[in-house]
Write a protein that holds these residues in place. Structure first.
Motif, PDB file in Angstrom:
ATOM      1  N   SER A  54       0.832  -1.200   0.000  1.00 62.58           N
ATOM      2  CA  SER A  54       0.000   0.000   0.000  1.00 62.58           C
ATOM      3  C   SER A  54       0.870   1.255   0.000  1.00 62.58           C
ATOM      4  O   SER A  54       1.803   1.386   0.800  1.00 62.58           O
ATOM      5  CB  SER A  54      -0.885  -0.014   1.253  1.00 62.58           C
ATOM      6  OG  SER A  54      -1.686   1.136   1.322  1.00 62.58           O
ATOM      7  N   LEU A 131      -5.598   7.253   6.261  1.00 64.84           N
ATOM      8  CA  LEU A 131      -5.918   5.838   6.388  1.00 64.84           C
ATOM      9  C   LEU A 131      -5.279   5.199   7.626  1.00 64.84           C
ATOM     10  O   LEU A 131      -5.918   4.382   8.308  1.00 64.84           O
ATOM     11  CB  LEU A 131      -5.462   5.090   5.129  1.00 64.84           C
ATOM     12  CG  LEU A 131      -5.825   3.608   5.020  1.00 64.84           C
ATOM     13  CD1 LEU A 131      -7.348   3.418   5.030  1.00 64.84           C
ATOM     14  CD2 LEU A 131      -5.235   3.016   3.743  1.00 64.84           C
ATOM     15  N   TYR A 132      -4.032   5.576   7.940  1.00 66.74           N
ATOM     16  CA  TYR A 132      -3.276   4.828   8.941  1.00 66.74           C
ATOM     17  C   TYR A 132      -2.970   5.577  10.239  1.00 66.74           C
ATOM     18  O   TYR A 132      -2.803   4.926  11.281  1.00 66.74           O
ATOM     19  CB  TYR A 132      -1.951   4.337   8.340  1.00 66.74           C
ATOM     20  CG  TYR A 132      -2.128   3.390   7.193  1.00 66.74           C
ATOM     21  CD1 TYR A 132      -2.830   2.202   7.355  1.00 66.74           C
ATOM     22  CD2 TYR A 132      -1.607   3.681   5.934  1.00 66.74           C
ATOM     23  CE1 TYR A 132      -3.001   1.324   6.292  1.00 66.74           C
ATOM     24  CE2 TYR A 132      -1.770   2.809   4.876  1.00 66.74           C
ATOM     25  CZ  TYR A 132      -2.472   1.639   5.060  1.00 66.74           C
ATOM     26  OH  TYR A 132      -2.643   0.779   4.007  1.00 66.74           O
ATOM     27  N   GLN A 135      -4.507   4.641  13.715  1.00 65.01           N
ATOM     28  CA  GLN A 135      -5.383   3.502  13.420  1.00 65.01           C
ATOM     29  C   GLN A 135      -4.567   2.221  13.549  1.00 65.01           C
ATOM     30  O   GLN A 135      -4.109   1.644  12.568  1.00 65.01           O
ATOM     31  CB  GLN A 135      -5.969   3.631  12.007  1.00 65.01           C
ATOM     32  CG  GLN A 135      -6.844   4.850  11.793  1.00 65.01           C
ATOM     33  CD  GLN A 135      -8.164   4.747  12.538  1.00 65.01           C
ATOM     34  OE1 GLN A 135      -8.653   3.645  12.818  1.00 65.01           O
ATOM     35  NE2 GLN A 135      -8.755   5.889  12.855  1.00 65.01           N
ATOM     36  N   GLN A 137      -5.236  -0.898  14.296  1.00 68.23           N
ATOM     37  CA  GLN A 137      -5.692  -2.120  13.637  1.00 68.23           C
ATOM     38  C   GLN A 137      -5.392  -2.080  12.141  1.00 68.23           C
ATOM     39  O   GLN A 137      -4.943  -3.074  11.563  1.00 68.23           O
ATOM     40  CB  GLN A 137      -7.183  -2.330  13.858  1.00 68.23           C
ATOM     41  CG  GLN A 137      -7.703  -3.669  13.332  1.00 68.23           C
ATOM     42  CD  GLN A 137      -7.056  -4.856  14.013  1.00 68.23           C
ATOM     43  OE1 GLN A 137      -7.070  -4.944  15.243  1.00 68.23           O
ATOM     44  NE2 GLN A 137      -6.476  -5.765  13.241  1.00 68.23           N
ATOM     45  N   ARG A 138      -5.609  -0.928  11.508  1.00 75.76           N
ATOM     46  CA  ARG A 138      -5.288  -0.802  10.085  1.00 75.76           C
ATOM     47  C   ARG A 138      -3.789  -0.927   9.854  1.00 75.76           C
ATOM     48  O   ARG A 138      -3.347  -1.528   8.865  1.00 75.76           O
ATOM     49  CB  ARG A 138      -5.786   0.536   9.546  1.00 75.76           C
ATOM     50  CG  ARG A 138      -7.294   0.655   9.442  1.00 75.76           C
ATOM     51  CD  ARG A 138      -7.683   2.014   8.895  1.00 75.76           C
ATOM     52  NE  ARG A 138      -9.129   2.194   8.874  1.00 75.76           N
ATOM     53  CZ  ARG A 138      -9.717   3.348   8.569  1.00 75.76           C
ATOM     54  NH1 ARG A 138      -8.975   4.411   8.249  1.00 75.76           N
ATOM     55  NH2 ARG A 138     -11.029   3.449   8.580  1.00 75.76           N
ATOM     56  N   GLN A 139      -3.001  -0.344  10.738  1.00 72.85           N
ATOM     57  CA  GLN A 139      -1.555  -0.453  10.602  1.00 72.85           C
ATOM     58  C   GLN A 139      -1.122  -1.923  10.681  1.00 72.85           C
ATOM     59  O   GLN A 139      -0.278  -2.366   9.895  1.00 72.85           O
ATOM     60  CB  GLN A 139      -0.865   0.345  11.710  1.00 72.85           C
ATOM     61  CG  GLN A 139      -1.056   1.848  11.629  1.00 72.85           C
ATOM     62  CD  GLN A 139      -0.523   2.556  12.855  1.00 72.85           C
ATOM     63  OE1 GLN A 139       0.231   1.988  13.654  1.00 72.85           O
ATOM     64  NE2 GLN A 139      -0.907   3.818  13.034  1.00 72.85           N
ATOM     65  N   ARG A 140      -1.709  -2.642  11.628  1.00 69.91           N
ATOM     66  CA  ARG A 140      -1.365  -4.054  11.788  1.00 69.91           C
ATOM     67  C   ARG A 140      -1.863  -4.884  10.607  1.00 69.91           C
ATOM     68  O   ARG A 140      -1.135  -5.756  10.099  1.00 69.91           O
ATOM     69  CB  ARG A 140      -1.959  -4.588  13.089  1.00 69.91           C
ATOM     70  CG  ARG A 140      -1.581  -6.034  13.363  1.00 69.91           C
ATOM     71  CD  ARG A 140      -2.195  -6.537  14.661  1.00 69.91           C
ATOM     72  NE  ARG A 140      -1.875  -7.942  14.849  1.00 69.91           N
ATOM     73  CZ  ARG A 140      -0.756  -8.407  15.399  1.00 69.91           C
ATOM     74  NH1 ARG A 140       0.156  -7.560  15.822  1.00 69.91           N
ATOM     75  NH2 ARG A 140      -0.535  -9.706  15.513  1.00 69.91           N
ATOM     76  N   ASP A 141      -3.080  -4.613  10.166  1.00 68.91           N
ATOM     77  CA  ASP A 141      -3.614  -5.342   9.012  1.00 68.91           C
ATOM     78  C   ASP A 141      -2.703  -5.164   7.803  1.00 68.91           C
ATOM     79  O   ASP A 141      -2.452  -6.118   7.057  1.00 68.91           O
ATOM     80  CB  ASP A 141      -5.017  -4.851   8.671  1.00 68.91           C
ATOM     81  CG  ASP A 141      -6.059  -5.267   9.697  1.00 68.91           C
ATOM     82  OD1 ASP A 141      -5.758  -6.116  10.551  1.00 68.91           O
ATOM     83  OD2 ASP A 141      -7.186  -4.722   9.643  1.00 68.91           O
ATOM     84  N   GLU A 142      -2.221  -3.940   7.603  1.00 64.14           N
ATOM     85  CA  GLU A 142      -1.363  -3.683   6.445  1.00 64.14           C
ATOM     86  C   GLU A 142      -0.024  -4.389   6.588  1.00 64.14           C
ATOM     87  O   GLU A 142       0.561  -4.855   5.600  1.00 64.14           O
ATOM     88  CB  GLU A 142      -1.163  -2.181   6.251  1.00 64.14           C
ATOM     89  CG  GLU A 142      -0.796  -1.793   4.837  1.00 64.14           C
ATOM     90  CD  GLU A 142      -1.857  -2.259   3.840  1.00 64.14           C
ATOM     91  OE1 GLU A 142      -1.519  -3.110   2.988  1.00 64.14           O
ATOM     92  OE2 GLU A 142      -2.999  -1.782   3.913  1.00 64.14           O
ATOM     93  N   ARG A 145      -0.720  -7.928   5.577  1.00 64.85           N
ATOM     94  CA  ARG A 145      -0.947  -8.029   4.126  1.00 64.85           C
ATOM     95  C   ARG A 145       0.367  -7.938   3.362  1.00 64.85           C
ATOM     96  O   ARG A 145       0.656  -8.757   2.477  1.00 64.85           O
ATOM     97  CB  ARG A 145      -1.903  -6.927   3.661  1.00 64.85           C
ATOM     98  CG  ARG A 145      -3.360  -7.284   3.726  1.00 64.85           C
ATOM     99  CD  ARG A 145      -4.201  -6.262   2.984  1.00 64.85           C
ATOM    100  NE  ARG A 145      -4.247  -4.978   3.674  1.00 64.85           N
ATOM    101  CZ  ARG A 145      -5.206  -4.626   4.544  1.00 64.85           C
ATOM    102  NH1 ARG A 145      -6.172  -5.464   4.839  1.00 64.85           N
ATOM    103  NH2 ARG A 145      -5.192  -3.436   5.117  1.00 64.85           N
TER     104      ARG A 145
END
Length: 217
Positions: A54, A131-132, A135, A137-142, A145
């Motif tokens: 990303s 986006l990040y 955040q 959870q989003r940082q970890r999800d990325e 990924r």
């Protein structure tokens, strides 16, 4: 173009890439006498880092566990799986929490190469921050990924070179974090064993029918 049978009434194109993917299977048994050179390991990772991330964050890192001493440190905290010490190398695949502040640095070589105009860099950084930033959870999800995309690329280039591989999630993440000195913003996403195989590994196992997993909207 070559074709493979898809159904009784349909054929699909095939090529070396597709054949590599369709012939890959998880390797359980490795040639314990085989090794990979540093350059071979670097090549695997270089191809791995061609995978998408990303905003071009490239938020991953790879530790190549290849010496007997390092393997002996890893195996007890990886469920004592034999492949850890038998494979030529075991990669600790690390995802880094997505950090939008790194976007200008990551894009600098892209601008220098003439791929992206410099004025677009802030236009990438701003939405990345939206986006990040703040955040977790989003940082970890990325992080997960990105690390997974990189791992998949290594798996398939390894297969194309005649090497076996197996991604593993059976390990103590906290222990791996401590033992191998990961940073606070780093997550050990998975392990990946890679090396020449020995006899006994299964072929690729049948998958669910496409009709069971695909819908059209």
């Amino acid at each position: 173009m070559n074709y493979i049978s898809n159904t009784a009434t349909e054929t699909a194109p095939t090529n070396a890439v597709i054949e590599t993917i369709l012939s890959r299977s998880a390797a359980k048994y490795y040639d314990t006498a085989a090794t990979l050179t540093d350059d071979q390991i670097r090549y695997l990772v270089r191809i791995g880092t061609s995978a998408p991330t990303s905003f071009h964050l490239q938020n991953w890192r790879f530790i190549a566990v290849r010496t007997p001493e390092a393997k002996a440190r890893l195996r007890p905290i990886a469920w004592n799986q034999p492949a850890i010490t038998e494979a030529a190398v075991t990669f600790i695949i690390i995802g880094q929490l997505a950090d939008a502040s790194t976007v200008p640095e990551r894009l600098a070589p892209v601008v220098e190469a003439g791929i992206m105009p410099a004025h677009l860099v802030p236009e990438w950084e701003a939405p990345a921050r939206d986006l990040y930033d703040n955040q977790l959870q989003r940082q970890r999800d990325e992080a997960v990924r990105s690390a997974t995309f990189g791992t998949a690329a290594i798996i398939y280039v390894a297969r194309s070179l005649g090497l076996g591989s197996t991604p593993m999630v059976g390990f103590d993440a906290d222990a791996v974090h401590r033992e191998f000195g990961l940073a606070e913003d780093e997550i050990p996403v998975m392990l990946l064993t890679v090396g020449p195989e020995r006899a006994g590994n299964w072929p690729q196992k049948p998958r669910l029918p496409v009709a069971d997993v695909l819908s059209f909207a």
